[in-house]
Scaffold this motif. Structure first.
Motif, PDB file in Angstrom:
ATOM      1  N   UNK B  42       0.835  -1.204   0.000  1.00  0.00           N
ATOM      2  CA  UNK B  42       0.000   0.000   0.000  1.00  0.00           C
ATOM      3  C   UNK B  42       0.868   1.251   0.000  1.00  0.00           C
ATOM      4  N   UNK B  43       1.856   1.271   0.889  1.00  0.00           N
ATOM      5  CA  UNK B  43       2.707   2.461   0.969  1.00  0.00           C
ATOM      6  C   UNK B  43       3.539   2.599  -0.310  1.00  0.00           C
ATOM      7  N   UNK B  46       1.284   4.144  -2.915  1.00  0.00           N
ATOM      8  CA  UNK B  46       1.114   5.590  -2.720  1.00  0.00           C
ATOM      9  C   UNK B  46       2.376   6.352  -3.143  1.00  0.00           C
ATOM     10  N   UNK B  48       4.631   5.521  -5.197  1.00  0.00           N
ATOM     11  CA  UNK B  48       4.802   5.471  -6.648  1.00  0.00           C
ATOM     12  C   UNK B  48       3.859   6.449  -7.352  1.00  0.00           C
ATOM     13  N   UNK B  50       2.673   9.164  -6.179  1.00  0.00           N
ATOM     14  CA  UNK B  50       3.015  10.562  -5.900  1.00  0.00           C
ATOM     15  C   UNK B  50       4.362  10.968  -6.509  1.00  0.00           C
ATOM     16  N   UNK B 195       2.331  -5.977  -9.131  1.00  0.00           N
ATOM     17  CA  UNK B 195       2.346  -4.567  -8.716  1.00  0.00           C
ATOM     18  C   UNK B 195       3.714  -3.914  -8.906  1.00  0.00           C
ATOM     19  N   UNK B 199       3.187  -3.499 -13.536  1.00  0.00           N
ATOM     20  CA  UNK B 199       2.421  -2.246 -13.653  1.00  0.00           C
ATOM     21  C   UNK B 199       3.330  -1.032 -13.796  1.00  0.00           C
TER      22      UNK B 199
END
Lengths: 104, 199
Positions: B42-43, B46, B48, B50, B195, B199
């Motif tokens: 998750x972090x 985020x 990536x 930003x 991920x 991606x």
């Protein structure tokens, strides 16, 4: 080897083949020039199908009681989503601070 | 009444999950570990999103190598599933399948060491890298390193399981527990592979 064991082995080898095919399809799609939104959606869908196959067949969740399946799925996905939500809120706050906008 | 039945079911004397304590505890551990990886990913997602200069995966990674690693890990998961299926009826064959899983795990670790050594030689570090956003190296080494550590632990567990299965010390149930852990390691790789690398 009992009939049940032979049947289980057959299911496992077919699952293995399906996982490899899905992985190959993902690699193939990676070489195509697709719109980003569609690409991400297709990849995430393939990822979830692979994860479900591993959990349901290799990890035998499909043969476990509904109580155990619900506990595992709700806890994993629920806590994962909660964690993501908290991280996004916190990271958004840090980002705003870096931009010089301090939000209480 | 329905309420009375529901209450009594969870007040002891019954087995609501219809599974032994080892399996329930293994699943509790897996849920905890899954949430840990969910936090990392998750972090990473985020950070990536930003970052304006997050490097494209195809420019940094050797995707052929990653494909081979994925093939090896999925195959080792299949051999472990076969070992679990054989554990009750044929211990010798079950042990052989666990050994095949061990070999798969060792090949995966070898390929990961090869990948890491190349990226490190090109200047990739947890605190800096030549490809783009500085956080890229931090997330790459943390997430793949954490997963690799899980693979290493799984290999050790599987070596012990194979030896004890062959000698008849370990009951079939324990092979299933080792299998659950190994499949979880494979499951996490499915997420990392998609991920981080695609991606």
């Amino acid at each position: 080897m009992s009939t049940e064991t032979a049947m289980n082995l057959g299911v496992y080898w077919r699952t293995w083949a399906l996982l490899l095919v899905l992985t190959a399809v993902m690699f193939f799609l990676d070489t195509l020039a697709m719109p980003r939104g569609i690409f991400v959606t297709v990849m995430l869908t393939a990822m979830m199908i692979k994860a479900t196959l591993i959990a349901m067949i290799f990890m035998h969740l499909s043969k476990e009681s509904t109580d155990l399946v619900v506990t595992v799925v709700v806890c994993s996905l629920g806590f994962g989503a909660l964690l993501y939500e908290l991280i996004v809120v916190d990271a958004g706050r840090i980002y705003q601070m870096m931009q010089g906008v301090f939000v209480r | 009444m329905t309420t009375t039945t529901a209450e009594s079911r969870w007040m002891g004397g019954e087995c609501p999950f219809a599974a032994g304590w080892k399996k329930v505890m293994m699943w509790v551990f897996i849920i905890g570990d899954a949430v840990l990886f969910a936090g990392f990913l998750s972090s990473y997602g985020y950070a990536r999103t930003m970052s304006a200069d997050w490097p494209p995966a195809s420019e940094v990674f050797n995707l052929g190598l990653i494909g081979l690693m994925t093939f090896v890990l999925i195959s080792s998961s299949a051999t472990m599933a076969a070992a679990v299926a054989m554990a009750k009826s044929d211990r010798a064959r079950a042990a052989r399948f666990v050994w095949m899983t061990v070999v798969g795990g060792l090949i995966f670790l070898g390929l990961q060491a090869y990948e890491w050594s190349h990226l490190i030689a090109e200047g990739g570090r947890p605190w800096a890298n030549p490809w783009g956003a500085s956080l890229f190296g931090a997330y790459f080494f943390m997430i793949t390193g954490f997963h690799g550590t899980h693979v290493l632990i799984g290999v050790i567990v599987n070596i012990v399981t194979a030896l004890r299965t062959a000698s008849g010390v370990t009951p079939a149930e324990n092979v299933e527990m080792a299998g659950l852990y190994w499949h979880f390691v494979d499951l996490v790789w499915v997420f990392i592979f998609t991920l981080f690398y695609l991606l």
